[in-house]
Design a protein around this motif. Structure first.
Motif, PDB file in Angstrom:
ATOM      1  N   TYR A 135      -0.083  -1.451 -10.835  1.00 60.09           N
ATOM      2  CA  TYR A 135      -1.521  -1.456 -10.198  1.00 60.09           C
ATOM      3  C   TYR A 135      -2.723  -1.204 -11.117  1.00 60.09           C
ATOM      4  O   TYR A 135      -3.975  -1.369 -10.721  1.00 60.09           O
ATOM      5  CB  TYR A 135      -1.501   0.268  -9.171  1.00 60.09           C
ATOM      6  CG  TYR A 135      -0.593   0.133  -8.483  1.00 60.09           C
ATOM      7  CD1 TYR A 135      -0.650  -0.758  -7.187  1.00 60.09           C
ATOM      8  CD2 TYR A 135       0.716   0.496  -8.571  1.00 60.09           C
ATOM      9  CE1 TYR A 135       0.143  -0.666  -6.006  1.00 60.09           C
ATOM     10  CE2 TYR A 135       1.778   0.561  -7.494  1.00 60.09           C
ATOM     11  CZ  TYR A 135       1.434   0.153  -6.006  1.00 60.09           C
ATOM     12  OH  TYR A 135       2.294  -0.086  -5.214  1.00 60.09           O
ATOM     13  N   SER A 170       3.535   2.869 -12.924  1.00 62.18           N
ATOM     14  CA  SER A 170       2.367   2.896 -12.131  1.00 62.18           C
ATOM     15  C   SER A 170       1.421   2.059 -12.685  1.00 62.18           C
ATOM     16  O   SER A 170       0.549   1.369 -11.754  1.00 62.18           O
ATOM     17  CB  SER A 170       2.137   4.298 -12.035  1.00 62.18           C
ATOM     18  OG  SER A 170       0.698   4.544 -11.350  1.00 62.18           O
ATOM     19  N   TRP A 188       0.791  -1.268   0.056  1.00 65.89           N
ATOM     20  CA  TRP A 188       0.040  -0.043   0.040  1.00 65.89           C
ATOM     21  C   TRP A 188       0.825   1.243  -0.024  1.00 65.89           C
ATOM     22  O   TRP A 188       0.193   2.156  -0.321  1.00 65.89           O
ATOM     23  CB  TRP A 188      -1.026  -0.033   1.322  1.00 65.89           C
ATOM     24  CG  TRP A 188      -0.315   0.111   2.574  1.00 65.89           C
ATOM     25  CD1 TRP A 188       0.231  -0.905   3.445  1.00 65.89           C
ATOM     26  CD2 TRP A 188       0.073   1.477   3.191  1.00 65.89           C
ATOM     27  NE1 TRP A 188       0.544  -0.422   4.477  1.00 65.89           N
ATOM     28  CE2 TRP A 188       0.785   0.993   4.354  1.00 65.89           C
ATOM     29  CE3 TRP A 188      -0.413   2.898   2.992  1.00 65.89           C
ATOM     30  CZ2 TRP A 188       1.307   1.885   5.389  1.00 65.89           C
ATOM     31  CZ3 TRP A 188       0.267   3.595   3.786  1.00 65.89           C
ATOM     32  CH2 TRP A 188       1.062   3.225   5.222  1.00 65.89           C
ATOM     33  N   LEU A 223       5.784   6.094  -5.750  1.00 66.76           N
ATOM     34  CA  LEU A 223       5.747   6.760  -6.998  1.00 66.76           C
ATOM     35  C   LEU A 223       5.317   8.406  -7.012  1.00 66.76           C
ATOM     36  O   LEU A 223       6.055   9.053  -7.758  1.00 66.76           O
ATOM     37  CB  LEU A 223       4.346   5.852  -7.678  1.00 66.76           C
ATOM     38  CG  LEU A 223       4.592   4.507  -7.986  1.00 66.76           C
ATOM     39  CD1 LEU A 223       3.538   3.794  -8.470  1.00 66.76           C
ATOM     40  CD2 LEU A 223       5.972   4.521  -9.154  1.00 66.76           C
ATOM     41  N   VAL A 224       4.497   8.506  -6.064  1.00 68.21           N
ATOM     42  CA  VAL A 224       4.260  10.296  -6.045  1.00 68.21           C
ATOM     43  C   VAL A 224       5.331  10.805  -5.421  1.00 68.21           C
ATOM     44  O   VAL A 224       5.905  11.984  -6.294  1.00 68.21           O
ATOM     45  CB  VAL A 224       3.259  10.464  -5.090  1.00 68.21           C
ATOM     46  CG1 VAL A 224       2.980  12.073  -4.825  1.00 68.21           C
ATOM     47  CG2 VAL A 224       1.792   9.734  -5.514  1.00 68.21           C
ATOM     48  N   PRO A 231       2.109   3.491  -3.988  1.00 70.07           N
ATOM     49  CA  PRO A 231       1.500   4.813  -4.714  1.00 70.07           C
ATOM     50  C   PRO A 231       2.289   5.861  -3.985  1.00 70.07           C
ATOM     51  O   PRO A 231       2.720   6.740  -4.938  1.00 70.07           O
ATOM     52  CB  PRO A 231       0.233   4.755  -4.230  1.00 70.07           C
ATOM     53  CG  PRO A 231      -0.179   3.022  -4.250  1.00 70.07           C
ATOM     54  CD  PRO A 231       1.155   2.608  -3.475  1.00 70.07           C
ATOM     55  N   ILE A 245      -3.063   6.888  -9.705  1.00 77.78           N
ATOM     56  CA  ILE A 245      -2.050   7.279  -9.090  1.00 77.78           C
ATOM     57  C   ILE A 245      -1.293   8.281  -9.899  1.00 77.78           C
ATOM     58  O   ILE A 245      -0.688   9.369  -9.445  1.00 77.78           O
ATOM     59  CB  ILE A 245      -1.150   6.004  -8.751  1.00 77.78           C
ATOM     60  CG1 ILE A 245      -1.839   5.104  -7.669  1.00 77.78           C
ATOM     61  CG2 ILE A 245       0.406   6.387  -8.368  1.00 77.78           C
ATOM     62  CD1 ILE A 245      -1.372   3.703  -7.685  1.00 77.78           C
ATOM     63  N   TRP A 283      -6.331   1.951 -10.986  1.00 80.40           N
ATOM     64  CA  TRP A 283      -5.846   2.418  -9.791  1.00 80.40           C
ATOM     65  C   TRP A 283      -4.390   3.118 -10.340  1.00 80.40           C
ATOM     66  O   TRP A 283      -3.969   4.017  -9.872  1.00 80.40           O
ATOM     67  CB  TRP A 283      -5.499   1.352  -8.729  1.00 80.40           C
ATOM     68  CG  TRP A 283      -6.633   1.129  -8.104  1.00 80.40           C
ATOM     69  CD1 TRP A 283      -7.517  -0.222  -8.273  1.00 80.40           C
ATOM     70  CD2 TRP A 283      -7.523   2.002  -7.105  1.00 80.40           C
ATOM     71  NE1 TRP A 283      -8.690  -0.281  -7.467  1.00 80.40           N
ATOM     72  CE2 TRP A 283      -8.911   0.942  -6.771  1.00 80.40           C
ATOM     73  CE3 TRP A 283      -7.381   2.985  -6.746  1.00 80.40           C
ATOM     74  CZ2 TRP A 283      -9.848   1.490  -6.186  1.00 80.40           C
ATOM     75  CZ3 TRP A 283      -8.569   3.371  -5.992  1.00 80.40           C
ATOM     76  CH2 TRP A 283      -9.676   2.689  -5.573  1.00 80.40           C
ATOM     77  N   GLY A 284      -3.786   2.425 -11.533  1.00 81.06           N
ATOM     78  CA  GLY A 284      -2.474   3.165 -11.807  1.00 81.06           C
ATOM     79  C   GLY A 284      -2.658   4.413 -12.400  1.00 81.06           C
ATOM     80  O   GLY A 284      -1.950   5.168 -11.991  1.00 81.06           O
TER      81      GLY A 284
END
Length: 233
Positions: A97, A93, A65, A71-72, A68, A105, A101-102
């Protein structure tokens, strides 16, 4: 009394910048004084600059979890570390995901990175921005935004080979309206994200499609510039 109110408003508006600088200072100190943090950043640097999407995808997936968030943060970091391409992070991403969801994100990461770049351009000195992106680039993008405003940001976001980060800095310098800037960012990044989500797993088609979409977007915008200049004459 009125001057005091103005001063307080200015101080409040700069609070996010101060918090960001405090966070950055905390990360730098942690890197030098906490061995586990240093080890993590060294590994992150090695993986994210490897240009190996499969390796990056596996590394990000291991965080569960927290992936993400990584990645941000990576999307924000790549503004200053040009060896980490933002396009690669978008692809990773979505591969890690899934399309829905990818893509979500990706949108969050791009908006976050764009907001940080905008804040740097707005609150820090123009000299610093010129050091980050170069004085020539800064001047060219400044003229581009002054001439085409909202659509300059859109075309830059939709084209994967143009300087996304530079336009965030310069939009901040020019005090372009924040929500106008974010709206243009979302409008430009949405079709690119959707395209990657649809054919992201087919690397060859993705590369060809990105190249063609880049050329088409430049031709369309070139046509718009020609039409706009003709209309003004």
């Amino acid at each position: 009394m009125e001057e005091t109110k103005t001063s307080n408003t200015t101080q409040k508006s700069k609070l996010p910048l101060y918090l960001s600088l405090l966070l950055l200072l905390g990360l730098v100190l942690s890197y030098f004084f906490i061995p586990s943090v240093k080890e993590f950043f060294n590994e992150a640097w090695e993986v994210l600059t490897s240009d190996d999407n499969a390796r990056i995808e596996n590394w990000v997936s291991d965080f569960g979890w927290m992936g993400p968030v990584v990645l941000v943060l990576a999307m924000v970091a790549q503004m200053f570390l040009l060896v980490i391409p933002s396009l690669a992070l978008m692809v990773v991403s979505i591969l890690a995901y899934g399309p829905f969801w990818g893509s979500l994100i990706v949108i969050v990461a791009v908006v976050t990175a764009s907001s940080v770049g905008y804040a740097i351009g707005t609150y820090l000195s123009e000299t610093l921005v010129k050091k980050l992106i170069g004085a020539t680039t800064e001047k060219k993008i400044e003229k581009f935004i002054e001439a085409y405003g909202f659509w300059a940001v859109v075309i830059t976001r939709i084209n994967p080979f143009l300087s996304n980060d530079a336009i965030s800095f310069v939009a901040g310098i020019l005090k372009m309206g924040y929500w106008k800037f974010i709206g243009a960012t979302l409008l430009g990044i949405a079709p690119l994200t959707l395209y990657i989500a649809i054919i992201g797993e087919n690397t060859d088609r993705l590369k060809q499609g990105l190249l063609w979409s880049s050329l088409v977007s430049l031709l369309v915008f070139g046509g718009y510039i020609w039409w706009d200049k003709k209309k003004k004459k």
